[in-house]
Each structure stands twice: as C-alpha cells, then as structure tokens.
Design a protein around this motif. Structure first.
Motif, PDB file in Angstrom:
ATOM      1  N   VAL A 212     -11.670 -52.491  18.002  1.00 54.03           N
ATOM      2  CA  VAL A 212     -12.706 -53.276  18.512  1.00 54.03           C
ATOM      3  C   VAL A 212     -13.639 -52.314  19.696  1.00 54.03           C
ATOM      4  O   VAL A 212     -13.672 -52.567  20.714  1.00 54.03           O
ATOM      5  N   PRO A 213     -14.352 -51.342  18.926  1.00 49.43           N
ATOM      6  CA  PRO A 213     -14.815 -50.326  19.726  1.00 49.43           C
ATOM      7  C   PRO A 213     -16.121 -50.861  20.475  1.00 49.43           C
ATOM      8  O   PRO A 213     -16.725 -51.960  19.918  1.00 49.43           O
ATOM      9  N   ARG A 214     -16.327 -50.235  21.676  1.00 46.92           N
ATOM     10  CA  ARG A 214     -17.703 -50.824  22.434  1.00 46.92           C
ATOM     11  C   ARG A 214     -18.911 -50.814  21.763  1.00 46.92           C
ATOM     12  O   ARG A 214     -19.696 -51.415  21.939  1.00 46.92           O
ATOM     13  N   GLU A 215     -19.054 -49.829  20.704  1.00 48.14           N
ATOM     14  CA  GLU A 215     -20.325 -49.658  19.794  1.00 48.14           C
ATOM     15  C   GLU A 215     -19.922 -49.191  18.560  1.00 48.14           C
ATOM     16  O   GLU A 215     -18.791 -48.533  18.252  1.00 48.14           O
ATOM     17  N   PRO A 216     -20.447 -49.591  17.412  1.00 45.29           N
ATOM     18  CA  PRO A 216     -20.140 -49.112  16.103  1.00 45.29           C
ATOM     19  C   PRO A 216     -20.295 -47.893  15.960  1.00 45.29           C
ATOM     20  O   PRO A 216     -21.124 -47.086  16.448  1.00 45.29           O
ATOM     21  N   PRO A 217     -18.978 -47.125  15.397  1.00 46.02           N
ATOM     22  CA  PRO A 217     -19.248 -45.697  15.002  1.00 46.02           C
ATOM     23  C   PRO A 217     -20.182 -45.233  14.582  1.00 46.02           C
ATOM     24  O   PRO A 217     -20.771 -45.895  13.379  1.00 46.02           O
ATOM     25  N   GLU A 218     -21.035 -44.154  14.724  1.00 46.02           N
ATOM     26  CA  GLU A 218     -21.779 -43.498  14.062  1.00 46.02           C
ATOM     27  C   GLU A 218     -21.700 -41.745  14.177  1.00 46.02           C
ATOM     28  O   GLU A 218     -21.942 -41.113  15.002  1.00 46.02           O
ATOM     29  N   TYR A 219     -21.316 -41.565  13.137  1.00 48.26           N
ATOM     30  CA  TYR A 219     -20.686 -40.105  12.826  1.00 48.26           C
ATOM     31  C   TYR A 219     -21.962 -39.290  12.276  1.00 48.26           C
ATOM     32  O   TYR A 219     -22.933 -39.587  11.687  1.00 48.26           O
ATOM     33  N   HIS A 220     -21.818 -38.083  12.741  1.00 48.74           N
ATOM     34  CA  HIS A 220     -22.884 -36.907  12.302  1.00 48.74           C
ATOM     35  C   HIS A 220     -22.020 -35.882  11.636  1.00 48.74           C
ATOM     36  O   HIS A 220     -21.180 -35.643  12.196  1.00 48.74           O
ATOM     37  N   ALA A 221     -22.938 -35.326  10.771  1.00 50.43           N
ATOM     38  CA  ALA A 221     -22.355 -34.153  10.134  1.00 50.43           C
ATOM     39  C   ALA A 221     -23.198 -33.034   9.853  1.00 50.43           C
ATOM     40  O   ALA A 221     -24.243 -33.315   9.654  1.00 50.43           O
ATOM     41  N   GLY A 222     -22.741 -32.037   9.693  1.00 40.00           N
ATOM     42  CA  GLY A 222     -23.689 -30.719   9.332  1.00 40.00           C
ATOM     43  C   GLY A 222     -22.823 -29.266   9.457  1.00 40.00           C
ATOM     44  O   GLY A 222     -21.692 -29.460  10.244  1.00 40.00           O
ATOM     45  N   SER A 223     -23.349 -28.354   9.401  1.00 36.74           N
ATOM     46  CA  SER A 223     -23.050 -26.881   9.374  1.00 36.74           C
ATOM     47  C   SER A 223     -24.165 -25.926  10.322  1.00 36.74           C
ATOM     48  O   SER A 223     -23.730 -25.131  10.602  1.00 36.74           O
ATOM     49  N   ASP A 224     -24.901 -26.520  10.692  1.00 40.50           N
ATOM     50  CA  ASP A 224     -25.978 -25.888  11.644  1.00 40.50           C
ATOM     51  C   ASP A 224     -25.325 -25.489  12.910  1.00 40.50           C
ATOM     52  O   ASP A 224     -24.431 -26.621  13.567  1.00 40.50           O
ATOM     53  N   SER A 225     -25.972 -24.807  13.782  1.00 38.02           N
ATOM     54  CA  SER A 225     -25.474 -24.509  15.242  1.00 38.02           C
ATOM     55  C   SER A 225     -25.629 -25.607  16.251  1.00 38.02           C
ATOM     56  O   SER A 225     -24.853 -25.797  17.007  1.00 38.02           O
ATOM     57  N   ARG A 226     -26.553 -26.348  15.993  1.00 37.97           N
ATOM     58  CA  ARG A 226     -26.873 -27.570  17.000  1.00 37.97           C
ATOM     59  C   ARG A 226     -25.806 -28.855  17.008  1.00 37.97           C
ATOM     60  O   ARG A 226     -25.319 -29.101  17.716  1.00 37.97           O
ATOM     61  N   THR A 227     -25.395 -29.015  15.622  1.00 40.00           N
ATOM     62  CA  THR A 227     -24.286 -30.032  15.139  1.00 40.00           C
ATOM     63  C   THR A 227     -23.049 -29.096  15.812  1.00 40.00           C
ATOM     64  O   THR A 227     -22.299 -30.280  16.459  1.00 40.00           O
ATOM     65  N   LEU A 228     -22.882 -28.066  15.689  1.00 39.60           N
ATOM     66  CA  LEU A 228     -21.785 -27.713  15.938  1.00 39.60           C
ATOM     67  C   LEU A 228     -21.571 -27.540  17.519  1.00 39.60           C
ATOM     68  O   LEU A 228     -20.627 -28.007  17.996  1.00 39.60           O
ATOM     69  N   ARG A 229     -22.628 -27.198  18.241  1.00 43.77           N
ATOM     70  CA  ARG A 229     -22.610 -27.369  19.758  1.00 43.77           C
ATOM     71  C   ARG A 229     -22.392 -28.898  20.129  1.00 43.77           C
ATOM     72  O   ARG A 229     -21.713 -29.037  21.040  1.00 43.77           O
ATOM     73  N   ASP A 230     -23.188 -29.875  19.586  1.00 50.70           N
ATOM     74  CA  ASP A 230     -22.824 -31.179  19.839  1.00 50.70           C
ATOM     75  C   ASP A 230     -21.409 -31.718  19.552  1.00 50.70           C
ATOM     76  O   ASP A 230     -20.597 -32.435  20.375  1.00 50.70           O
ATOM     77  N   ALA A 231     -20.928 -31.201  18.546  1.00 48.98           N
ATOM     78  CA  ALA A 231     -19.469 -31.546  18.305  1.00 48.98           C
ATOM     79  C   ALA A 231     -18.253 -30.756  19.142  1.00 48.98           C
ATOM     80  O   ALA A 231     -17.541 -31.753  19.647  1.00 48.98           O
TER      81      ALA A 231
END
Length: 380
Positions: A212-231
C-alpha cells in the motif's frame, strides 16, 4: 502528537491520538486494550510518511463510555464504519488482539471500498461453535449469527491487501482464509506489544511500502549519465567533511558523501575525492587526513565545505589531534587517519586511510543526504 474526536455508532464520542501530517496516507490503529502502549509504533509509522490515528474504542481511554449502551461486536463494528466515513481517504486498518475481529467484520461485511489494506496483529484463534465469544467487550449472544461463522464469512469476503502478524513460528488459520494476505512472524507477541519492538515496526513499514505505497511506483530506466546519477542518488548516505593540511601547513577540507568502512583488521576506511577538487593535490601529498561525520545540526558546515571559499575554516570550530590535521569539533564522529593507499577510479580518486584515532557521540542523529537533499532519520 495531536488528538481528534469522532462520532461513533449511535452518536457516541470517540477520541484518538494522531501522529504525522494529516494530508499523508492514513493508518487507523485499533488496540485490544487502551493501556497497551503503541506510541513507538505510531511514531515509527508517522516517521515513515503515514498519518496515524490511534483510536480508543468505546469505553476505553478518553472515549465515551456508553453506560447501559451496547458493547457488543455490532456496536464496535458500527463505530469503525462511522470513523472510516469521517476520514478523508481510505486508511490501512491495523487491529491488535481481539480488536482484529472488529476490523475483520467491518471490512468484510462493508466491502473493500472503505479501506486500502488490513493488518491483523496477534489475532485470537477463530472461535468455533455457536454461540461463541472472543471477548465479552466485543461479542455476546445478541449477534445474529454465531461469531465463528461470522468471522469466517468476513475473512473469505475480504479482498484487500492483508497481513497477519503472529508471534514466533505460529501458524494462522486467518492468514490462510484471507484471499490476498501474507503471514509474518516476529518475536513472542507478548514481548513485542509490551515494548513496541523494532521487529513489528519493520514488518509494518515493509508491508505498507510494498503493498500500500504512499504513491504509485513510477520507475525510470536508461543508460545515460543523468539516469545513472539519479539512480545513485536513491542510496541514502551520511555527510562528511574530509580534512588535511596543505603544503604550507594550512587547513584544507571538502564535503564528501562517498565514504565507507573497508576493514576492521587492519582498521581501514575509504573516501572518494573528485579529480576536479582544488584540494586534491593536498590529499595526495599529505601523510594524514581526517574524516568528520556530520550530525543533523551541521548542515551549514556541510554547505560551507561544499562551496568555493577563501577560508572555509574561519567560521568553523576545529582543533588538532596528534597528526595536526583539522578535526571539526562536535561532529557526530571524527576519524584521524594515516594515508594507506590511493587508487585512480575514473573521475575520482579512492583515498584509503588507516584509522589512528576515533571519537564519536552516540546520541545525536546523523545528517543524511538522499536524492540531492538533506534528510533526517525516520526512526529515533
């Protein structure tokens, strides 16, 4: 902690202690006995981002005693239905002991739309035979159907995400009957409820975040440096200021959150320093350095050593130990280290130190960093 008043079945006044922000997803706690101290659990759930309503049942605590009015299961179920209608959003209902049956019947007989989940902590054994009673305050022979049959029917109709928490390795017929429920074991239930143990806190928070999460999960995926930094930013860290002495003996320091222990034998730790750091040369040449772990009241210190300034130490309270490197006073922990090894690692340098001396304060909370922002602990 706050207090809230509800109108129960027949207009009876019911009171509840509240914890957390009222606009957070709600959790309704139903205790078997008002004397049970669930403050630790309520605080933990509020710290995990929930709005906790800890209810005194009719005749308990500060809730109104109906006098000659009803105390049976139907009255308690009516109270719960009334409270659920007064909450602004569907809560997760957590029942403990015989109060589990209030939650079970109310949710099973009134449909899934009135709650978002159900948790049953240490439920009694399902009664058999007719008429039957779990607790004189919750049921008597005025029930239209035998209690055991009523509970069983409610369990089979309940389709909400559910959790049954039992002590030790006990089985649970209730968990087997519920359509969408799981069973979790903790320490002996008596010990657990007496001290509001961390085991139960962890089980409840894990279930809520997953089912029962507080908000529905919203996953992001990618191989760029910005996505890696955020992960990478999803890994919560402490915050440190790493210090040493420059070529002229001047104090040098910078903020770093890439810090970890490496070994206890020998005593080694590691920090990652960016190759773009203006003070990198000093750390490469100095035989000693220190790592100062910051507490929650040192956010300004973290900001100061993260910015470009002529003299970061001018407004910082610091001292020297045996090696002479700067030690920031009043830190959560300070490690004085001899430089052990340095390794090239892409755009950073790994600085490994052998710990020579350590000092720490065990009662303060750490300054945390998560997703680009300072944070604080949820659990005390």
């Amino acid at each position: 902690m706050g207090q809230r008043t509800f109108s129960g079945y027949g207009g009876i006044r019911l009171t509840a202690k509240t914890y957390g922000q009222s606009d957070a997803p709600p959790v309704l706690l139903l205790r078997e006995d008002a004397s049970d101290d669930w403050t630790g659990i309520a605080v933990a759930l509020a710290g995990a981002g929930r709005y906790v309503v800890s209810l005194d049942l009719r005749g308990q605590g500060e809730s109104e005693d109906p006098g000659d009015g009803p105390f049976d299961l139907d009255a308690h179920v009516g109270d719960l239905g009334s409270i659920l209608a007064q909450l602004s959003s569907r809560p997760v209902v957590i029942g403990q002991g015989s109060a589990c049956w209030i939650a079970l019947v109310a949710l099973g007989e009134n449909g899934p739309d009135i709650a978002s989940g159900a948790v049953f902590v240490d439920p009694p054994h399902l009664p058999r035979g007719a008429p039957a009673s779990v607790d004189a305050a919750l049921a008597d022979d005025r029930c239209d159907t035998p209690l055991g049959e009523r509970l069983t029917d409610s369990a089979r109709r309940l389709s909400l995400p559910g959790l049954v928490v039992a002590g030790g390795g006990a089985s649970s017929p209730l968990a087997e009957m519920l359509a969408d429920a799981e069973l979790a074991h903790v320490r002996s239930a008596g010990e657990l409820l007496a001290d509001a143990g961390e085991d139960l806190n962890a089980v409840l928070v894990e279930f809520l975040e997953r089912r029962v999460p507080r908000e529905p999960p919203e996953y992001h995926a990618g191989s760029d440096s910005r996505t890696l930094r955020d992960a990478l930013g999803t890994f919560a860290t402490g915050v440190t200021v790493v210090t040493t002495l420059g070529a002229e003996g001047e104090p040098v320091g910078l903020t770093a959150n890439s810090f970890t222990s490496v070994s206890l034998d020998p005593e080694l730790l590691l920090v990652c320093l960016a190759k773009t750091a203006s003070s990198l040369v000093a750390f490469e040449q100095a035989p000693f350095f220190a790592v100062n772990v910051l507490h929650i009241g040192q956010q300004l210190v973290s900001n100061r050593f993260a910015m470009k300034m002529d003299d970061r130490f001018a407004e910082t309270d610091w001292e020297r130990w045996d090696s002479g490197v700067p030690i920031i006073r009043n830190s959560l922990a300070s490690f004085e280290c001899a430089r052990h090894e340095m390794h090239d690692a892409g755009d950073h340098v790994l600085l490994i130190g052998r710990v020579e001396r350590v000092r720490f304060e065990p009662r303060r909370d750490p300054l945390l960093y998560f997703r680009g922002k300072y944070r604080r602990l949820h659990f005390a």
